[in-house]
Motif scaffolding. Structure first.
Motif, mmCIF file in Angstrom:
data_model
loop_
_atom_site.group_PDB
_atom_site.id
_atom_site.type_symbol
_atom_site.label_atom_id
_atom_site.label_comp_id
_atom_site.label_asym_id
_atom_site.label_seq_id
_atom_site.Cartn_x
_atom_site.Cartn_y
_atom_site.Cartn_z
ATOM 1 N N ASP A 3 30.688 53.852 25.873
ATOM 2 C CA ASP A 3 30.874 55.031 25.026
ATOM 3 C C ASP A 3 31.551 54.565 23.743
ATOM 4 O OD1 ASP A 3 30.166 57.012 27.092
ATOM 5 O OD2 ASP A 3 32.017 56.333 28.044
ATOM 6 N N ILE A 4 30.946 54.905 22.608
ATOM 7 C CA ILE A 4 31.550 54.568 21.323
ATOM 8 C C ILE A 4 32.141 55.866 20.776
ATOM 9 C CG2 ILE A 4 31.192 53.450 19.081
ATOM 10 C CD1 ILE A 4 30.310 51.681 21.424
ATOM 11 N N ILE A 5 33.462 55.964 20.800
ATOM 12 C CA ILE A 5 34.140 57.217 20.475
ATOM 13 C C ILE A 5 34.803 57.108 19.103
ATOM 14 C CG2 ILE A 5 35.841 58.917 21.291
ATOM 15 C CD1 ILE A 5 35.544 57.446 24.095
ATOM 16 N N GLY A 6 34.288 57.881 18.156
ATOM 17 C CA GLY A 6 34.860 57.886 16.807
ATOM 18 C C GLY A 6 35.919 58.966 16.704
ATOM 19 N N THR A 7 37.157 58.584 16.440
ATOM 20 C CA THR A 7 38.243 59.561 16.379
ATOM 21 C C THR A 7 38.848 59.616 14.980
ATOM 22 O OG1 THR A 7 40.076 58.049 16.904
ATOM 23 C CG2 THR A 7 38.852 58.970 18.762
ATOM 24 N N ARG A 8 39.374 60.793 14.658
ATOM 25 C CA ARG A 8 40.081 60.970 13.381
ATOM 26 C C ARG A 8 41.388 61.694 13.682
ATOM 27 N NH1 ARG A 8 39.400 65.628 10.506
ATOM 28 N NH2 ARG A 8 37.446 65.912 11.615
ATOM 29 N N SER A 9 42.493 61.055 13.346
ATOM 30 C CA SER A 9 43.798 61.687 13.546
ATOM 31 C C SER A 9 44.366 62.049 12.191
ATOM 32 C CB SER A 9 44.758 60.737 14.279
ATOM 33 O OG SER A 9 44.291 60.489 15.592
ATOM 34 N N GLU A 10 44.539 63.337 11.973
ATOM 35 C CA GLU A 10 45.135 63.806 10.717
ATOM 36 C C GLU A 10 46.645 63.859 10.929
ATOM 37 O OE1 GLU A 10 43.557 64.000 8.029
ATOM 38 O OE2 GLU A 10 41.457 64.437 8.508
ATOM 39 N N ILE A 11 47.346 63.019 10.189
ATOM 40 C CA ILE A 11 48.800 62.942 10.320
ATOM 41 C C ILE A 11 49.422 63.769 9.194
ATOM 42 C CG2 ILE A 11 50.809 61.402 10.328
ATOM 43 C CD1 ILE A 11 48.911 59.217 11.426
ATOM 44 N N THR A 12 50.251 64.718 9.600
ATOM 45 C CA THR A 12 50.871 65.625 8.621
ATOM 46 C C THR A 12 52.391 65.588 8.776
ATOM 47 O OG1 THR A 12 50.580 67.420 10.203
ATOM 48 C CG2 THR A 12 48.910 67.221 8.504
ATOM 49 N N ASP A 13 53.088 66.019 7.713
ATOM 50 C CA ASP A 13 54.551 66.090 7.796
ATOM 51 C C ASP A 13 54.975 67.463 8.323
ATOM 52 O OD1 ASP A 13 54.342 67.812 5.620
ATOM 53 O OD2 ASP A 13 54.920 66.298 4.147
ATOM 54 N N SER A 14 56.279 67.733 8.307
ATOM 55 C CA SER A 14 56.773 68.980 8.924
ATOM 56 C C SER A 14 56.325 70.224 8.160
ATOM 57 C CB SER A 14 58.301 68.944 9.048
ATOM 58 O OG SER A 14 58.879 68.606 7.813
ATOM 59 N N ASP A 15 55.893 70.050 6.888
ATOM 60 C CA ASP A 15 55.349 71.182 6.125
ATOM 61 C C ASP A 15 53.858 71.382 6.385
ATOM 62 O OD1 ASP A 15 57.811 71.473 4.906
ATOM 63 O OD2 ASP A 15 57.289 70.123 3.257
ATOM 64 N N GLY A 16 53.275 70.480 7.181
ATOM 65 C CA GLY A 16 51.837 70.548 7.416
ATOM 66 C C GLY A 16 51.027 69.878 6.317
ATOM 67 N N THR A 17 51.706 69.176 5.402
ATOM 68 C CA THR A 17 51.014 68.499 4.308
ATOM 69 C C THR A 17 50.424 67.175 4.807
ATOM 70 O OG1 THR A 17 52.663 69.440 2.825
ATOM 71 C CG2 THR A 17 51.308 67.651 1.928
ATOM 72 N N ASP A 29 60.605 61.398 7.287
ATOM 73 C CA ASP A 29 59.375 62.136 7.597
ATOM 74 C C ASP A 29 59.357 62.516 9.080
ATOM 75 O OD1 ASP A 29 58.075 62.208 5.151
ATOM 76 O OD2 ASP A 29 57.050 60.291 5.448
ATOM 77 N N ARG A 30 58.858 63.711 9.336
ATOM 78 C CA ARG A 30 58.653 64.154 10.712
ATOM 79 C C ARG A 30 57.142 64.317 10.861
ATOM 80 N NH1 ARG A 30 62.527 66.130 14.292
ATOM 81 N NH2 ARG A 30 64.193 66.112 12.755
ATOM 82 N N LEU A 31 56.515 63.352 11.534
ATOM 83 C CA LEU A 31 55.055 63.272 11.525
ATOM 84 C C LEU A 31 54.438 63.706 12.845
ATOM 85 C CD1 LEU A 31 54.637 59.779 9.780
ATOM 86 C CD2 LEU A 31 54.660 62.062 8.710
ATOM 87 N N SER A 32 53.284 64.352 12.714
ATOM 88 C CA SER A 32 52.544 64.794 13.878
ATOM 89 C C SER A 32 51.071 64.477 13.643
ATOM 90 C CB SER A 32 52.754 66.303 14.041
ATOM 91 O OG SER A 32 52.093 66.751 15.192
ATOM 92 N N ALA A 33 50.353 64.114 14.700
ATOM 93 C CA ALA A 33 48.941 63.747 14.557
ATOM 94 C C ALA A 33 48.060 64.675 15.375
ATOM 95 C CB ALA A 33 48.727 62.307 15.011
#
Lengths: 144, 131
Positions: B105-119, B87-91
């Motif tokens: 500061d309470i910081i709520g983060t969401r990282s969407e991790i996708t593969d090289s196809d953007g899936t 897998d080639r992953l990007s966040a």
């Protein structure tokens, strides 16, 4: 109720066999390298105590990784975790000796729906709960 | 010092692609006292990619976070599929919520991790507490 070892056929309320893991300073150093989290509170007594911690503490994500190991054990293999989450409420203090410290992961099945099993966890170091509201959802393949 | 309120809703550029290799999975599994015999990576392995995205947020000079005053408060993963070697992953991190409580500061983060196809592969949500 006797603790069950696997999730296949487990019903709501089933207690999953508790898993115990020993954590040493050497593990934290290896995890620092493997994870990229180089915060010195996970390897330097001097830095940890200077910021008010009782000593070197495990990465929260290290403790969560132990939860993931317990989930894989209960689910009968890796890759079946659909969701896992927790709050990091109390530090796991890891002494500078060869014995390390023991983290105990217990779980109870909170619901079963089709192939999804929700598990409520209890993660302790000694008598102290170290994670807040740890829970997970696992997918149990048919015929597993 | 509190971070700027405009941080809420902001999306940061995706991280450089991270190639998941058998060596890195085995190293991660061994570091948490386990072993890896092929197949999916340990469930918390994607933190490596999510951590890179969070570091990008915390080191961005326009955000105003002091790295040494950040505590990891919560972490949650939702898996769309298991991570495997190759897998080639990007966040891509988005700040979902921001509130101030007792000077923190309470910081709520969401990282969407996708593969090289953007899936989508994994959604990693973290709460960072900045004092």
């Amino acid at each position: 109720m006797t603790a069950v070892t696997g999730l296949q056929g487990a019903e709501k309320g089933a207690e999953l066999a508790p898993q115990e893991y020993v954590v040493t300073r050497a593990d934290l150093v290896r995890y620092t390298g493997a994870s990229g989290d180089r915060n010195p509170i996970h390897w330097s007594e001097r830095v940890a105590t200077s910021v008010g911690l009782p000593g070197v503490i495990a990465h929260g994500m290290y403790t969560m990784a132990l939860v993931a190991r317990a989930l894989d054990t209960w689910a009968g293999g890796p890759g079946r975790v659909v969701e896992v989450g927790c709050k990091f409420t109390k530090p796991v203090v890891v002494p500078d000796d060869d014995e390390g410290v023991t983290v105990r992961v217990s779980g109870t099945v909170s619901s079963v729906e089709d192939d999804r099993v929700a598990v409520t966890l209890d993660v302790r170091c000694g008598d102290e709960k170290v994670l807040g509201m740890p829970k997970a959802v696992l997918r149990i393949p048919a015929g597993d | 010092m509190a971070v700027d309120e405009s941080l809420a809703g902001r999306t940061f550029p995706p991280t450089d692609p991270y190639l998941v290799t058998e060596e890195r999975i085995a190293e991660f599994a061994a570091a948490t006292g386990g072993s890896w015999e092929g197949g999916p990576a340990p469930a918390t392995f994607p933190i490596v990619v999510a951590f890179a995205a969070m570091t990008g947020l915390m080191e961005d000079p326009s955000v105003g976070i002091s790295l040494h005053n950040v505590i990891h408060g919560e972490q949650r993963f939702t898996y769309h599929r298991p991570v495997v070697a190759g897998d080639r992953l990007s966040a891509e991190l988005t700040v979902d919520s921001l509130r101030q409580i007792g000077g923190a500061d309470i910081i709520g983060t969401r990282s969407e991790i996708t593969d090289s196809d953007g899936t989508p592969v994994v959604t990693a949500r973290a709460v960072l507490v900045h004092r």
